[in-house]
Design an enzyme around this catalytic site. Structure first.
Site, short mmCIF file in Angstrom:
data_model
loop_
_atom_site.label_atom_id
_atom_site.label_comp_id
_atom_site.label_asym_id
_atom_site.label_seq_id
_atom_site.Cartn_x
_atom_site.Cartn_y
_atom_site.Cartn_z
N ASN A 64 -3.29 6.40 -2.02
CA ASN A 64 -3.14 6.46 -0.57
C ASN A 64 -2.38 7.71 -0.11
O ASN A 64 -2.55 8.15 1.02
CB ASN A 64 -2.43 5.19 -0.06
N GLU B 285 -3.68 0.20 -9.43
CA GLU B 285 -2.54 1.11 -9.65
C GLU B 285 -1.36 0.26 -10.10
O GLU B 285 -0.97 -0.70 -9.42
CB GLU B 285 -2.18 1.83 -8.35
N SER C 240 0.83 -1.21 0.00
CA SER C 240 0.00 0.00 0.00
C SER C 240 0.86 1.26 0.00
O SER C 240 0.45 2.29 -0.52
CB SER C 240 -0.87 0.04 1.25
N HIS D 32 -1.09 -2.61 -7.35
CA HIS D 32 -1.81 -2.23 -6.13
C HIS D 32 -3.30 -2.35 -6.36
O HIS D 32 -3.91 -1.54 -7.04
CB HIS D 32 -1.41 -0.80 -5.72
P1 NAI Z 1 -3.76 -9.77 5.76
O1 NAI Z 1 -3.15 -9.69 7.10
O2 NAI Z 1 -5.22 -9.97 5.63
O3 NAI Z 1 -3.08 -10.95 4.93
C1 NAI Z 1 -1.68 -11.16 4.87
C2 NAI Z 1 -1.48 -12.66 4.70
O4 NAI Z 1 -0.13 -12.89 4.37
C3 NAI Z 1 -1.75 -13.44 5.98
O5 NAI Z 1 -2.72 -14.43 5.70
C4 NAI Z 1 -0.40 -14.06 6.32
O6 NAI Z 1 -0.53 -15.35 6.88
C5 NAI Z 1 0.27 -14.10 4.98
N1 NAI Z 1 1.72 -14.08 5.04
C6 NAI Z 1 2.52 -13.30 5.80
N2 NAI Z 1 3.80 -13.57 5.54
C7 NAI Z 1 3.83 -14.54 4.57
C8 NAI Z 1 4.84 -15.22 3.90
N3 NAI Z 1 6.12 -14.94 4.12
N4 NAI Z 1 4.49 -16.14 2.97
C9 NAI Z 1 3.19 -16.42 2.73
N5 NAI Z 1 2.19 -15.79 3.35
C10 NAI Z 1 2.50 -14.86 4.26
O7 NAI Z 1 -3.30 -8.46 4.98
P2 NAI Z 1 -3.95 -7.78 3.72
O8 NAI Z 1 -4.92 -6.76 4.16
O9 NAI Z 1 -4.37 -8.82 2.77
O10 NAI Z 1 -2.70 -6.98 3.12
C11 NAI Z 1 -1.70 -7.60 2.38
C12 NAI Z 1 -0.91 -6.57 1.63
O11 NAI Z 1 -1.79 -5.85 0.78
C13 NAI Z 1 -0.24 -5.51 2.50
O12 NAI Z 1 0.95 -5.13 1.91
C14 NAI Z 1 -1.24 -4.36 2.47
O13 NAI Z 1 -0.65 -3.13 2.72
C15 NAI Z 1 -1.73 -4.47 1.05
N6 NAI Z 1 -3.02 -3.88 0.77
C16 NAI Z 1 -4.06 -4.00 1.65
C17 NAI Z 1 -5.29 -3.45 1.34
C18 NAI Z 1 -6.44 -3.62 2.27
O14 NAI Z 1 -7.45 -2.93 2.09
N7 NAI Z 1 -6.40 -4.50 3.24
C19 NAI Z 1 -5.51 -2.72 0.09
C20 NAI Z 1 -4.39 -2.72 -0.81
C21 NAI Z 1 -3.19 -3.25 -0.44
#
Ligand code: NAI
Ligand code: 3HC
Length: 695
Positions: free
Chosen positions: A480, A442, A409, A430
């Protein structure tokens, strides 16, 4: 015999039959030359006694996709489309139309003014005018109800929904569906008219069946659901006039059409239409995208599961990786739920869902499976250390030429790329939550990203039916980065005396679905908290820092997920949270702030000025290619009211000088936050518009 009228309208005769072809690629828009050509063709054929029947069809991929939207806002040039339609309808010899591809807006109006309509099975019809802030202005609001009745016409005209040939036949807007080539069908159908096998009649000779109840119900529903919009209400008024004699109804339609044309919403909505298309024009457009069939997704959380769903729904094969079996199980459950939703909405068949889950989706805890992937999208925790570790592993495993993408993000993609030996293959993709639903993507281009990798990002966006916008690397990219400033402006207003409810309501009244505090409660106040902790070491001591959101999080008032944030969530509508109010008051007292009141106008002015100021800085920094790209990001990813055309379109509506004046006024309270960007000052000094930078 063939006559051409400015090449765009061709007349071909065969015995007693005349075929009129429209040829104005790519969509056969009813531009001046087409209108002129049609009138000349009618005049010529009317005077030709040998001709007994006329058939109009579209050359190329489509019939007519509507009026030429590029001509809107410029002085209108005769012949106008309503006159063209009236001329066709008034022909003393039968005129039929053969429709394929799209017959939209003015294109459908041309068809309705012919005396019979034959459709090919691929036909799509509709009145998209309402989505452009106008109404069908060439007789559509008068002729459609005469053929299809008031309820079906209201449905099409007030929603802009498009329907296929079968539905068009059912409601009576077309007469028959036949397969074949448009020209052949035009010839055959004209012959049937001559033989007495195809009935023709003028739509204008029919009477609309009055339906006051349908008019009243639609009018009151629209007043409730779309209070901010102008043209839907005018559409209803125009359809209501279709029970008048045709000439009077057409006059009323023209009057209402002109009102819509003059509304600023028309300019905003048409800007949004072109924004969606302008963003594809990138410096890398000529590059050949790398082929993508197998996509790896790392992280099966909110975003990873949504991204995997989007790819699967677009027919791609997906390998999803998580840290452990439990993570995979969670990811698979989310994806299954998303696919079930797609089945429910009719976007996917039951068999398609089963096929995806059984053959298209694979899961693993071992990145080695990514060796065959064409593209890997990382969506793990927002932590530089974790992301770098993932990318260095991918570097070792993925095949040469595979694209390595991050969904971060905010984080620095140049730093992530430096963790690999192939920064040319690293890019930001993104997505927005929920990733299988939200339109925006993005495509973040880092310093060393290869041009064909950028083209691949855009090709993927297209395949996923998303609107891809090119962005550069900075904290938060386009969307963002502006959001941060938006939130700060809202926090300052709250600290200085506005309640969260007042700020949220002002934004809702402006046209957003939700205000900033309600959005924070929805996505979770803890997300911003984590970002603020990360950014703390780089924060300038001169920045005015509002600690209210941190205090809220310390009290575990995270929003909807904990039942309380700025609002209390339970049965019924959320109400302002007394615990949040107590925190706000305590913080104000601590900082010695005497709360003052802000009018809705002042709240809106401050927030919009803050958003625009950041948007201009983004342009100055070269993070966005053009103002219209920023508009697209806000329209398609952040719920910016479409009828306002986006932040930069709004900047032009407000005017650069007024924006400078506002910022200089606010700067008297906080000179750190409120700085006039150089580009804004220059634009104000030369009396320019940001639209000039759209090229
Ligand atoms: P989340 O916490 O829901 O999911 C992250 C997942 O990654 C978890 O299930 C975790 O177990 C897994 N994980 C962590 N380390 C890992 C690894 N080394 N190998 C495999 N799996 C691994 O987080 P979310 O919200 O899905 O965010 C993920 C990324 O997307 C972040 O960088 C966030 O900034 C970005 N993002 C989030 C948005 C949102 O609205 N939540 C929107 C756009 C981007
Ligand atoms: N006028 C001018 N240009 C148009 C246009 C129109 N009505 N419709 C499409 N174009 C342009 C696009 O801007 C694009 O230009 P670009 O290549 O320079 O970017 C090009 O035609 C191709 O368009 P798409 O990329 O959208 O092509 P698709 O094949 O994906 O879609 C379409 C074709 C379904 C026809 C889609 O373009 C569309 O929905 N167009 C808008 C139709 C519309 O709104 N018609 C109503 C106009 S208002 C009216 O008729 C008023 C009347 O009542 C008086």
């Amino acid at each position: 015999m063939t006559n051409t009228h400015d090449q765009m309208v061709t007349v071909e005769t065969s015995g007693a039959i005349a075929l009129v072809a429209i040829n104005n690629p790519p969509v056969n828009a009813a531009s001046l030359a087409v209108r002129d050509g049609l009138v000349k063709a009618m005049d010529q054929l009317s005077a030709d006694d040998a001709i007994k029947v006329v058939a109009i069809y579209g050359a190329g991929k489509t019939f007519i996709a509507g009026a030429d939207i590029r001509e809107f806002g410029k002085p209108p040039q005769a012949p106008w489309l309503p006159d063209v339609c009236n001329r066709i309808e008034a022909m003393e010899k039968p005129v039929i139309s053969v429709l394929h591809g799209n017959a939209l807006g003015g294109g459908l109006e041309v068809a309705l003014s012919t005396h019979a309509r034959i459709a090919l099975p691929d036909l799509t019809i509709g009145f998209p005018e309402v989505t452009l802030g106008i109404l069908p202005g060439a007789g559509g609001t008068q002729r459609a109800p005469r053929l299809a009745g008031i309820p079906a016409s209201l449905e099409l005209i007030t929603t802009g929904n498009r329907v296929g040939a079968e539905e068009a036949l059912k409601i009576g807007l077309i007469d028959e569906i036949l397969s074949g080539e448009p020209r052949d069908l035009a010839l055959q159908s004209a012959q049937r008219v001559l033989d007495g096998d195809l009935e023709t009649r003028r739509t204008g000779d029919l009477a609309t069946v009055a339906d006051t109840a349908a008019i009243e119900t639609t009018a009151s529903t629209l007043k409730r659901k779309q209070p901010n919009l102008f043209s839907p209400h005018k559409c209803v008024e125009a359809v209501a006039a279709s029970t008048l004699p045709l000439e009077d109804g057409l006059k009323e339609e023209r009057r209402l059409f002109s009102e819509c044309m003059e509304s600023p919403q028309r300019a905003g909505l048409i800007h949004a239409f072109f924004a969606e298309r302008a963003v594809t024009k990138i410096p890398e457009a000529g590059e050949t995208p790398r082929p993508v069939k197998l996509v790896g997704v790392i992280g099966g959380g909110t975003m990873g599961s949504g991204i995997a769903t989007a790819c699967l729904l677009a027919g791609l094969d997906v390998i999803l990786a998580e840290r452990d079996e439990a993570g995979l199980e969670r990811g698979r459950t989310i994806i299954t739920g998303n696919l079930d939703g797609a089945v429910k909405r009719g976007k996917l068949s039951d068999a398609g869902r089963t096929e995806i889950l059984e053959t298209k989706l694979k899961t693993t805890t071992d990145y080695a499976s990514f060796a065959a992937a064409d593209l890997v999208i990382e969506a793990v925790f927002e932590d530089m250390g974790v992301k770098k570790d993932v990318f260095s592993q991918l570097d070792a495993i993925c095949r040469p030429g595979a694209i390595l993408a991050t969904n971060t993000s905010y984080l620095d993609i140049n730093e992530i790329a430096a963790a690999t030996s192939r920064p040319q293959d690293v890019i930001g993709l993104h997505f927005f939550s929920p990733a299988h639903v939200m339109k925006l993507l993005e495509v973040v281009v880092a310093d060393k990203t290869a041009p064909d990798a950028v083209a691949t990002g855009f090709a993927l966006g297209k395949q996923l039916k998303k609107i891809a916008v090119r962005a550069g690397v900075c904290d938060g990219f386009i969307g963002n980065r502006i959001l941060n400033t938006y939130k700060k402006a809202a926090d300052y207003l709250m600290m200085d005396g506005a309640s969260p409810e007042e700020v949220d309501q002002a934004m809702v009244n402006y046209g957003f679905a939700m205000g900033p505090f309600a959005v924070g409660d929805l996505s979770g106040q803890d997300i911003g908290w984590a970002a603020r902790k990360r950014q703390a070491p780089n924060r300038s001591p001169n920045e005015r820092y509002i600690a209210i959101p941190d205090r809220l999080c310390e009290a575990e008032l995270f929003g909807r997920k904990t039942g309380q944030g700025y609002y209390v969530y339970g049965e019924g509508a959320p109400t302002l949270n007394p615990a949040a109010v107590a925190i706000i008051e305590a913080e104000r007292a601590k900082a010695g702030v005497t709360p003052r009141s802000f009018s809705e106008e002042e709240i809106t002015a401050r927030i919009m000025t803050a958003i625009i100021k950041e948007a201009i800085s983004i342009l100055e920094d070269g993070i966005a290619l053009r103002p219209i790209d920023i508009d697209a990001v806000y329209l398609f990813g952040y719920g910016f009211p479409r009828f306002r055309g986006g932040p930069m379109h709004t900047a032009d509506a407000i005017g650069a000088s007024e924006l400078v004046r506002r910022i200089e006024t606010y700067a008297q309270e906080d000179a750190f936050f409120w700085k006039v960007p150089k580009l804004l000052r220059e634009t104000a000094e030369r009396g320019g518009k940001f639209a000039e930078l759209n090229g």
